[in-house]
Scaffold this active site. Structure first.
Site, PDB file in Angstrom:
ATOM      1  N   GLU A 171       0.865  -1.183   0.000  1.00 42.28           N
ATOM      2  CA  GLU A 171       0.000   0.000   0.000  1.00 42.28           C
ATOM      3  C   GLU A 171       0.901   1.233   0.000  1.00 42.28           C
ATOM      4  OE1 GLU A 171      -3.031   0.078   3.049  1.00 42.28           O
ATOM      5  OE2 GLU A 171      -2.913   2.257   3.211  1.00 42.28           O
ATOM      6  N   GLU A 176      -2.247  11.337   4.135  1.00 45.26           N
ATOM      7  CA  GLU A 176      -3.334  11.100   5.077  1.00 45.26           C
ATOM      8  C   GLU A 176      -3.299  12.210   6.119  1.00 45.26           C
ATOM      9  OE1 GLU A 176      -4.300   6.730   6.157  1.00 45.26           O
ATOM     10  OE2 GLU A 176      -2.126   6.812   5.946  1.00 45.26           O
TER      11      GLU A 176
END
Length: 422
Positions: A171, A176
């Site tokens: 990933e 974020e």
């Protein structure tokens, strides 16, 4: 979109694994490549602290300049699931649409008939429509802050389970953010760095403009993944020799995900007074890596060349053109660059300029691992001379390694390396 720091996830409870097809635990936290990539063309490409602005070919983008629904040839809704990030995903235009200049991803607590969940949130994914292996991804976006908010820009593999379920499948989290923090996070997940709680040791926080757009850039090569904010390098995750797919599952296609999540997992509960949350995406642009780069060393760094043996350094003396060149000193020494994206059964020329510091010394320019026997050409002059090799890739070969190799002690200089498709 895992949570990134171990201490951030200790208090979170692990729940079901799911990420479309690649079981991810989210409870915790236009034009062909130029045939010649030469010398000074890559001046800005590999500066250690600023992102490249040249030598990249735009291969896919969305400028979000329409109104209404998003382009369904490029995106689909991020599906609702049972893990933290997708718990409230909602496939309605009210939560993922264009406003004439942005893709707007929204989260609120509005009542939606027939869908009695506490919150509704928007996200899109390019799965099944666009994926990539290696390249540069730029996303210009801004987002609101608030308790319980969790916007993200990230990538997952397609096919999803080439190297197993999450986190072994890999990933890449370009951005974020949670709650009201003054920093955002870049994170890598795989079977090597992701712990049992879903946190990752391969994570870095970075400051950003909290009130305006920021440019989030990820450059992914066969050697490393680099994250930038507003063209400033923040974090590099490097491939480790011998690390295997647990450490580097990043050699398969990955697709894009943009979402405004929240209310579960890493950010915790939502403070309703802070709603609505939104992320506005100005554009997404994806570029193909150049075949060959940093042949002139004007960037001041060696990357993406790798080094072994004696000493290799970029110096500001003895350049053939410009102000910088590569110098090799000590005993046996080499710099190498791994090339991808070559065309099978195709002939190329790799060459450059070099000089030695004393008569009797020599240095070689060469290529190997292209589907044929390694070939090289020698330079032994005390002033810059050009030499080159030609090679034809194998029937199934799209990669090669070029090198600048000094076999014995002494000092040599190199500059203006180039790659040509013949």
């Amino acid at each position: 979109m895992r949570k990134t720091k171990f201490w951030l996830v200790l208090s979170l409870i692990a729940t079901s694994l799911s990420i479309f097809a690649c079981k991810k635990d989210s409870t915790a936290t236009k034009n062909p490549i130029p045939e010649v990539s030469k010398a000074k063309a890559s001046t800005k490409l590999l500066n250690a602290t600023t992102v490249a602005t040249t030598d990249y070919e735009l291969i896919w983008s969305d400028e979000f300049n329409s109104s209404g629904g998003f382009d369904s040839t490029k995106w689909s809704y991020a599906d609702r699931g049972t893990v933290a990030w997708n718990k409230y995903m909602t496939s309605l235009p009210a939560y993922a649409s264009q406003d004439g200049s942005n893709l707007v991803l929204r989260m609120d607590n509005a009542v939606v008939a027939g869908d009695p969940v506490a919150y509704h949130a928007g996200g899109v994914k390019s799965m099944g429509k666009f994926s990539m292996t290696y390249g540069k991804v730029e996303v210009r976006a801004k987002f609101t802050q608030g308790r319980g908010s969790w916007p993200a820009i990230w990538m997952m593999p397609e096919p999803a389970t080439a190297y197993g379920g999450w986190p072994s499948c890999g990933e890449i989290d370009s951005m974020e953010h949670v709650n009201n923090e003054s920093v955002m996070y870049h994170t890598i997940h795989n079977g090597s760095v992701t712990n049992a709680n879903g946190g990752s040791t391969a994570s870095k926080s970075a400051t950003y403009n909290t009130t305006d757009y920021n440019l989030y850039t990820m450059i992914w090569s066969p050697n490393d993944i680099r994250f930038y904010v507003n063209n400033s390098l923040q974090y590099t995750y490097a491939r480790v020799s011998g690390g295997g797919t647990q450490q580097w599952p990043f050699d398969v296609p990955f697709y894009l995900i943009l979402n405004q999540a929240g209310g579960a997992g890493w950010p915790g509960a939502i403070t309703n007074a802070d709603l609505p949350f939104s992320m506005q995406v100005d554009y997404v642009r994806v570029y193909k890596l150049p075949l060959f780069s940093n042949g002139d060393f004007e960037s001041g760094v060696i990357y993406p060349w790798t080094t072994w043996g004696g000493g290799s350094s970029v110096v500001s003396t003895d350049a053939r053109t410009g102000t910088k060149c590569i110098r090799e000193t000590g005993g046996e020494t080499s710099i190498e660059q791994y090339l991808t994206g070559l065309t099978p059964n195709t002939t190329y020329r790799f060459g450059g300029y070099a000089k030695v510091s004393a008569a009797g010394q020599s240095v070689s320019i060469g290529v190997k691992n292209y589907g044929g026997t390694a070939v090289d050409a020698t330079i032994g002059t005390t002033s810059y001379s050009n030499n080159s090799v030609t090679f034809t890739t194998g029937a199934n070969n799209t990669t090669a390694t070029v090198y600048f190799y000094k076999p014995l002690s002494g000092t040599v200089y190199g500059d203006d390396f180039y790659l040509e498709k013949l």
